[in-house]
Design a protein around this motif. Structure first.
Motif, PDB file in Angstrom:
ATOM      1  N   ARG A  19     -18.264  10.710  -7.454  1.00 16.71           N
ATOM      2  CA  ARG A  19     -18.380  11.933  -6.822  1.00 16.71           C
ATOM      3  C   ARG A  19     -18.411  11.840  -5.391  1.00 16.71           C
ATOM      4  NH1 ARG A  19     -21.549  15.394  -4.547  1.00 16.71           N
ATOM      5  NH2 ARG A  19     -23.212  14.199  -4.626  1.00 16.71           N
ATOM      6  N   LEU A  20     -17.398  12.297  -4.827  1.00 18.76           N
ATOM      7  CA  LEU A  20     -17.190  11.968  -3.317  1.00 18.76           C
ATOM      8  C   LEU A  20     -18.114  13.228  -2.664  1.00 18.76           C
ATOM      9  CD1 LEU A  20     -13.348  12.177  -2.797  1.00 18.76           C
ATOM     10  CD2 LEU A  20     -14.984  10.049  -2.938  1.00 18.76           C
ATOM     11  N   ALA A  21     -18.602  12.644  -1.422  1.00 17.65           N
ATOM     12  CA  ALA A  21     -19.545  13.658  -0.757  1.00 17.65           C
ATOM     13  C   ALA A  21     -19.194  14.852  -0.578  1.00 17.65           C
ATOM     14  CB  ALA A  21     -20.074  12.883   0.441  1.00 17.65           C
ATOM     15  N   GLY A  22     -19.698  16.080  -0.870  1.00 13.72           N
ATOM     16  CA  GLY A  22     -19.413  17.494  -0.541  1.00 13.72           C
ATOM     17  C   GLY A  22     -18.554  18.054  -1.619  1.00 13.72           C
ATOM     18  N   HIS A  23     -18.237  17.338  -2.716  1.00 14.42           N
ATOM     19  CA  HIS A  23     -17.439  17.706  -3.877  1.00 14.42           C
ATOM     20  C   HIS A  23     -18.318  17.842  -4.912  1.00 14.42           C
ATOM     21  CE1 HIS A  23     -14.563  15.958  -1.015  1.00 14.42           C
ATOM     22  NE2 HIS A  23     -13.502  16.487  -1.777  1.00 14.42           N
ATOM     23  N   CYS A  24     -17.931  19.039  -5.884  1.00 14.36           N
ATOM     24  CA  CYS A  24     -18.585  19.494  -7.058  1.00 14.36           C
ATOM     25  C   CYS A  24     -20.055  19.720  -6.717  1.00 14.36           C
ATOM     26  CB  CYS A  24     -18.657  18.010  -8.072  1.00 14.36           C
ATOM     27  SG  CYS A  24     -17.297  17.385  -8.712  1.00 14.36           S
ATOM     28  N   THR A  25     -20.447  20.410  -5.577  1.00 13.65           N
ATOM     29  CA  THR A  25     -21.536  20.792  -5.248  1.00 13.65           C
ATOM     30  C   THR A  25     -21.126  22.460  -4.658  1.00 13.65           C
ATOM     31  OG1 THR A  25     -21.231  20.049  -3.063  1.00 13.65           O
ATOM     32  CG2 THR A  25     -22.737  18.656  -4.683  1.00 13.65           C
ATOM     33  N   SER A  26     -20.974  22.630  -3.285  1.00 14.09           N
ATOM     34  CA  SER A  26     -20.535  23.804  -2.800  1.00 14.09           C
ATOM     35  C   SER A  26     -19.908  23.643  -1.479  1.00 14.09           C
ATOM     36  CB  SER A  26     -21.996  24.451  -2.400  1.00 14.09           C
ATOM     37  OG  SER A  26     -22.651  23.768  -1.272  1.00 14.09           O
ATOM     38  N   ASP A  28     -20.532  24.847   1.191  1.00 10.28           N
ATOM     39  CA  ASP A  28     -21.427  24.952   2.200  1.00 10.28           C
ATOM     40  C   ASP A  28     -21.631  23.290   2.415  1.00 10.28           C
ATOM     41  OD1 ASP A  28     -21.679  27.325   2.822  1.00 10.28           O
ATOM     42  OD2 ASP A  28     -23.447  27.611   1.491  1.00 10.28           O
ATOM     43  N   GLU A  29     -21.973  22.579   1.581  1.00  9.71           N
ATOM     44  CA  GLU A  29     -21.811  21.001   1.491  1.00  9.71           C
ATOM     45  C   GLU A  29     -20.818  20.423   1.948  1.00  9.71           C
ATOM     46  OE1 GLU A  29     -23.358  17.504  -1.127  1.00  9.71           O
ATOM     47  OE2 GLU A  29     -24.239  19.193  -1.431  1.00  9.71           O
ATOM     48  N   LEU A  30     -19.442  20.781   1.336  1.00  4.63           N
ATOM     49  CA  LEU A  30     -18.252  20.223   2.072  1.00  4.63           C
ATOM     50  C   LEU A  30     -17.962  20.402   3.279  1.00  4.63           C
ATOM     51  CD1 LEU A  30     -15.665  19.036   1.240  1.00  4.63           C
ATOM     52  CD2 LEU A  30     -14.715  21.107   0.828  1.00  4.63           C
ATOM     53  N   GLU A  31     -18.399  21.649   3.928  1.00  7.11           N
ATOM     54  CA  GLU A  31     -18.312  21.839   5.168  1.00  7.11           C
ATOM     55  C   GLU A  31     -19.171  20.945   6.160  1.00  7.11           C
ATOM     56  OE1 GLU A  31     -17.684  26.203   7.597  1.00  7.11           O
ATOM     57  OE2 GLU A  31     -19.379  26.059   6.371  1.00  7.11           O
ATOM     58  N   GLN A  32     -20.215  20.383   5.746  1.00  2.00           N
ATOM     59  CA  GLN A  32     -20.980  19.531   6.660  1.00  2.00           C
ATOM     60  C   GLN A  32     -20.727  18.083   6.340  1.00  2.00           C
ATOM     61  OE1 GLN A  32     -23.048  20.926   8.681  1.00  2.00           O
ATOM     62  NE2 GLN A  32     -22.326  22.949   7.766  1.00  2.00           N
ATOM     63  N   TRP A  38     -16.879  10.909   2.848  1.00  2.00           N
ATOM     64  CA  TRP A  38     -15.902  10.555   1.798  1.00  2.00           C
ATOM     65  C   TRP A  38     -15.739   9.140   1.271  1.00  2.00           C
ATOM     66  CZ3 TRP A  38     -11.837  14.642   3.949  1.00  2.00           C
ATOM     67  CH2 TRP A  38     -12.499  16.000   4.058  1.00  2.00           C
ATOM     68  N   TYR A  39     -15.371   8.515   2.388  1.00  2.00           N
ATOM     69  CA  TYR A  39     -14.887   7.086   2.162  1.00  2.00           C
ATOM     70  C   TYR A  39     -16.177   6.070   1.766  1.00  2.00           C
ATOM     71  CZ  TYR A  39     -12.953   2.448   2.749  1.00  2.00           C
ATOM     72  OH  TYR A  39     -12.620   1.191   2.535  1.00  2.00           O
ATOM     73  N   VAL A  40     -17.305   6.679   2.334  1.00  2.00           N
ATOM     74  CA  VAL A  40     -18.717   5.993   1.836  1.00  2.00           C
ATOM     75  C   VAL A  40     -19.034   6.054   0.474  1.00  2.00           C
ATOM     76  CG1 VAL A  40     -21.148   5.759   2.150  1.00  2.00           C
ATOM     77  CG2 VAL A  40     -19.701   5.921   4.265  1.00  2.00           C
ATOM     78  N   SER A  41     -18.635   7.033   0.075  1.00  2.00           N
ATOM     79  CA  SER A  41     -18.950   7.595  -1.462  1.00  2.00           C
ATOM     80  C   SER A  41     -17.875   6.454  -2.356  1.00  2.00           C
ATOM     81  CB  SER A  41     -18.428   8.881  -1.876  1.00  2.00           C
ATOM     82  OG  SER A  41     -19.420   9.918  -0.917  1.00  2.00           O
ATOM     83  N   ALA A  42     -16.816   6.342  -1.976  1.00  2.00           N
ATOM     84  CA  ALA A  42     -15.630   5.717  -2.598  1.00  2.00           C
ATOM     85  C   ALA A  42     -16.010   3.985  -2.816  1.00  2.00           C
ATOM     86  CB  ALA A  42     -14.244   5.962  -2.068  1.00  2.00           C
TER      87      ALA A  42
END
Length: 233
Positions: A19-26, A28-32, A38-42
């Motif tokens: 689950r990439l940062a800011g995805h599958c949440t809101s 608002d979170e994606l905007e931040q 995203w790459y750190v998540s991967a």
């Protein structure tokens, strides 16, 4: 990516979905979040699997395909191959290219309207389109991060030496087929393109999803020994 992951697991592969940062949440979170997050998540997914396997394949869809390419550069010996589903090196929407260079200047000035509507998800299968979760808006800040990520990845394509499977639909309304042309021209390793005729952009859940799973499995079977998978979406 669930259908593809289950299909591969049923064939004996270890599958780990990110689950990439800011995805599958809101929104608002994606905007931040930023492209770096995203790459750190991967990357965290690769690090998680490293103690258990000598090699792996990374599967990325759309923007996730860009992250897969970056991982291939960072882990040239650990990652044995990459699967790029509907890669997003270039977007179809012409206004994005026109407004893109001005976004860094515009964002600090915008107090409202910092988001744009997405419309219906780019999926041909009506049921899959209705059931698939998706943000209804895209933050302009996230769009800017994607455009910068595209440029960064295009600059390192020749460093990607692993075999690559690219699956792209001719009816993709989000990313044009020129994405495959760019990858065939610039990637440093062997490329196998697969064109679909009936799906739209999100090929992992669309009408050709079974063929997508079969193509990925055939690609994996061509890599010896069998390797676990890492998924980015």
């Amino acid at each position: 990516m669930r259908f593809l992951g289950h299909s591969l697991h049923a064939r004996g592969y270890t599958v780990n979905a990110v689950r990439l940062a800011g995805h599958c949440t809101s929104v608002d979170e994606l905007e931040q979040t930023t492209r770096h997050e995203w790459y750190v998540s991967a990357r965290a997914g690769v690090e998680e699997l490293q103690p258990d396997t000598p090699s792996m394949v990374v599967v990325g869809q759309s923007m996730g395909a860009l992250l897969a390419l970056k991982l291939a550069v960072e882990y040239p010996h650990r990652i044995a191959g990459i699967v790029l589903l509907s890669p997003a090196l270039v977007l179809s929407n012409p206004w994005v290219h026109r407004i893109g260079p001005a976004l860094p200047l515009l964002l600090p000035l915008l107090r409202r309207s910092r988001r744009v509507g997405k419309g219906e998800r780019d999926v041909a299968d009506r049921q899959a389109r209705a059931e698939s979760p998706s943000y209804r808006e895209v933050p302009l800040r996230a769009l800017h991060q994607l455009l910068v990520l595209q440029k960064e990845v295009r600059n390192v394509l020749p460093q990607v030496r692993q075999p690559a499977l690219i699956v792209h639909s001719r009816q993709d309304h989000t990313c044009p087929p020129i994405n495959i042309t760019i990858l065939q021209r610039d990637l440093g390793g062997p490329v196998r393109p697969v064109f679909l005729n009936d799906s739209f952009h999100v090929v992992s859940i669309d009408v050709d999803k079974e063929r997508v799973a079969s193509e990925v499995m055939a690609f994996l079977e061509g890599l010896a020994p069998p390797v676990p998978l890492r998924s980015c979406d």
